[in-house]
Design an enzyme around this catalytic site. Structure first.
Site, short mmCIF file in Angstrom:
data_model
loop_
_atom_site.label_atom_id
_atom_site.label_comp_id
_atom_site.label_asym_id
_atom_site.label_seq_id
_atom_site.Cartn_x
_atom_site.Cartn_y
_atom_site.Cartn_z
CG ASP A 289 -2.20 0.82 1.03
OD1 ASP A 289 -3.29 0.36 1.12
OD2 ASP A 289 -1.82 2.05 0.80
CE LYS B 219 -5.41 1.75 4.96
NZ LYS B 219 -6.01 1.19 3.75
CB THR C 143 -16.22 -3.87 -7.94
OG1 THR C 143 -16.29 -4.95 -7.02
CG2 THR C 143 -17.52 -3.82 -8.83
CD GLU D 274 -15.30 -7.64 -3.48
OE1 GLU D 274 -15.72 -6.41 -3.49
OE2 GLU D 274 -16.04 -8.16 -2.50
NE ARG E 182 -22.65 -11.80 3.31
CZ ARG E 182 -23.15 -12.68 4.17
NH1 ARG E 182 -24.17 -12.35 4.65
NH2 ARG E 182 -22.27 -13.76 4.32
CG PHE F 136 -29.68 -9.34 0.48
CD1 PHE F 136 -28.94 -10.36 1.21
CD2 PHE F 136 -29.14 -8.37 0.01
CE1 PHE F 136 -27.68 -10.21 1.71
CE2 PHE F 136 -27.82 -8.10 0.40
CZ PHE F 136 -27.03 -8.99 1.23
CB CYS G 38 -20.44 -2.75 -2.48
SG CYS G 38 -18.85 -3.14 -2.00
CE LYS H 230 -23.11 -5.52 6.27
NZ LYS H 230 -22.76 -6.61 5.52
NE ARG I 292 -16.37 2.97 2.30
CZ ARG I 292 -15.55 2.07 1.80
NH1 ARG I 292 -14.89 2.32 0.78
NH2 ARG I 292 -15.32 0.78 2.52
C1 UDX Z 1 -22.28 -6.21 -0.74
C2 UDX Z 1 -22.65 -7.48 -1.19
O1 UDX Z 1 -23.54 -8.24 -0.32
C3 UDX Z 1 -21.08 -8.18 -1.41
O2 UDX Z 1 -21.60 -9.40 -1.95
C4 UDX Z 1 -20.25 -7.15 -2.33
O3 UDX Z 1 -19.19 -7.93 -2.57
C5 UDX Z 1 -20.19 -6.06 -1.80
O4 UDX Z 1 -21.38 -5.44 -1.58
P1 UDX Z 1 -21.87 -5.06 1.60
O5 UDX Z 1 -22.27 -3.80 0.92
O6 UDX Z 1 -20.87 -5.13 2.50
O7 UDX Z 1 -21.79 -6.32 0.65
O8 UDX Z 1 -23.21 -5.39 2.61
P2 UDX Z 1 -24.65 -6.04 2.50
O9 UDX Z 1 -24.75 -7.16 3.67
O10 UDX Z 1 -24.72 -6.69 0.99
O11 UDX Z 1 -25.53 -4.95 2.65
C6 UDX Z 1 -26.00 -3.56 1.83
C7 UDX Z 1 -27.02 -2.90 2.05
O12 UDX Z 1 -28.05 -3.72 1.92
C8 UDX Z 1 -26.72 -2.62 3.47
O13 UDX Z 1 -27.23 -1.23 3.59
C9 UDX Z 1 -28.02 -3.25 4.27
O14 UDX Z 1 -28.54 -2.66 5.07
C10 UDX Z 1 -28.82 -3.47 3.14
N1 UDX Z 1 -29.70 -4.67 3.27
C11 UDX Z 1 -29.40 -5.70 3.24
C12 UDX Z 1 -31.10 -4.51 3.38
O15 UDX Z 1 -31.41 -3.34 3.53
N2 UDX Z 1 -31.89 -5.65 3.64
C13 UDX Z 1 -31.29 -6.70 3.49
O16 UDX Z 1 -32.24 -7.63 3.53
C14 UDX Z 1 -29.78 -6.93 3.29
#
Ligand code: UDX
Length: 434
Positions: free
Chosen positions: A30, A35, A122, A151, A154, A252, A263, A324, A331
């Protein structure tokens, strides 16, 4: 094998540590010297459950190294992963690929012998072709292949998602690179993890299509939740009723304040842009983005309505700020839209989050940060659950009610049950439930 990971963010650090845990020798590179210095001392700059032990174990076993100087790491590598950030470019939402291209230049200058260059970040469809052109231009003689290996990690579950993925996707037409990637992921073949080998552009699009679909699925259940509120149905029951259909799937389908994170917002915008550029717009995703963006304001209005349409001069306690649970990542967190909207309507906001407050302090102003949930709600006119941290799931409701000036609870993650809260004497508002 010898692996070099360029970039030590959420993706690079987890991927590097996990590859080391598979038995490979990994060097994470990096540019951020501070870091790297922290990582060399065993300090983890991000909150990701289990990552500190994983890094510590592999550093101790001599399989994981950190450096700011990529020279040796790239020279000796069998595979060099590009795991740098691809943030949304200000304005048009297109992915900013300057860090990716910078890494490609660096690899081109330093690589020796046959090297597999892997885009783990990505990246929009066609980026692999660009990376290949950059390297070929600089090193027409070099023996290399550029491979896509997106990748699907989550945040908060990244180590599990790396070690027990639903699938590994590899985009390449190069036979030798195919073998290198198979060797890299060999430990996963022990538990029959499907490895999908496809060509590079397909692999790049799989990543975007997956994230966009998940974002759309969440937005769908959020709109169903709004309809449930009007017809008197229960969105959690609807989610269960449709989710048992294995063509839909149970995951989901949790209605909430809308998706955030590093993401979904970025990837949906980038996919929309690519689709428009290629004159094949994906209107379902354009609608998803619009509906999700509007939802944050709708949630703020739900809070105002729960306080009889006026929050001026009132104190609102917010529990949960991160996008979450089990992450410190703020972010595109819904709180970043909801809190300022409440403040603009004259509310005073107090907030508590187990991990996110350090980040949130830079992103929210005039918010009083509390030391815990009960401290946060003390004297407030209402409490709002924005993030479903486990530690909010079993609060002492009598103590909560005593601490609140008025017993108003707005639960944007359906953590509690309406009948229980009514029985306790709360005015309880949630998402998609009577
Ligand atoms: C996501 C993808 O799941 C992962 O595969 C990819 O590599 C990166 O982006 P991440 O962004 O870390 O992962 O979190 P994720 O658990 O997917 O939740 C994304 C958002 O959706 C969060 O704001 C979460 O609160 C929201 N969410 C998720 C809901 O509102 N309801 C759900 O049922 C699931």
């Amino acid at each position: 094998m010898r692996v070099t990971m360029i970039g030590t963010g959420y993706v690079g650090l987890v991927s590097g540590a996990c590859f080391a845990d598979f038995g490979h020798t990994v060097t994470c590179v990096d540019k951020d010297a501070a870091k790297i210095a922290r990582l060399q001392k065993g300090e983890i700059p991000i909150f990701e459950p289990g990552l500190d032990e994983l890094v510590k174990d592999n550093v101790e076993q001599g399989r994981l190294f950190f450096t700011t100087d990529p020279t040796q790491a790239i020279k000796q590598a069998d595979a060099v992963f590009i795991a740098v950030g691809t943030p949304s470019r200000r304005g048009d939402g297109h992915a900013d690929l300057s860090y990716v291209y910078g890494a490609a230049e660096e690899i081109a200058a330093l690589m020796e012998g046959y090297t597999v260059v892997v885009t783990k970040s990505t990246v929009p469809v066609g980026t692999g072709d660009e990376v290949e052109a950059i390297i070929k231009k600089k090193r027409p003689d070099a023996q290399f292949a550029v491979v896509s290996n997106p990748e699907f990690l989550r945040e908060g579950a990244a180590i599990n998602d790396f070690k027990r993925p639903d699938r590994v996707v590899v985009g390449t037409n190069d036979e030798r690179a195919h073998e290198v990637m198979r060797d890299l992921y060999r430990p996963l073949s022990l538990n029959e993890t499907p490895m999908i080998f496809t060509e590079r552009r397909t692999s790049e699009l799989i990543k975007y299509a997956a994230n966009a679909f998940l974002a759309m699925k969440i937005t769908f259940i959020n709109e169903i939740a709004d309809l449930c509120e009007e017809v008197g149905a229960n969105v959690q029951e609807v989610a269960k009723g449709i989710g048992l259909d294995n063509r839909i799937g149970r995951k989901f389908l949790n209605a909430g304040p809308g998706y955030g994170g590093s993401c979904f917002p970025k990837d949906t915008l980038a996919l929309m842009k690519t689709a428009r550029d290629y004159k094949a717009p994906i209107e379902l995703i354009e609608t998803t983005v619009r509906v999700n963006t509007a939802r944050k304001q709708k949630m703020a209005q739900k809070i105002v309505d729960a306080l009889d349409g006026n929050v001026a001069g009132k104190t609102i306690a917010v529990l949960g700020l991160t996008f979450k649970p089990n992450t410190d990542d703020m972010r595109d967190a819904p709180a970043l839209d909801i809190v300022p909207t409440l403040q603009a309507e004259g509310a005073k906001v107090r907030a508590f989050d187990p991990e996110g407050m350090t980040e949130a302090k830079h992103m929210l102003k005039d918010v009083q940060f509390a030391s815990g949930p009960y401290d946060c709600v003390q004297g407030a006119d209402a409490v709002v659950f924005i993030t479903e941290w486990d530690q909010f799931r079993a609060l002492d409701l009598d103590r909560l009610k005593d601490a609140l000036k008025t017993p108003v609870v707005i639960d944007l993650r359906n953590i509690y049950r309406p009948h229980e809260m009514a029985a306790k004497g709360f005015r309880y508002v949630s998402v998609g439930r009577p």
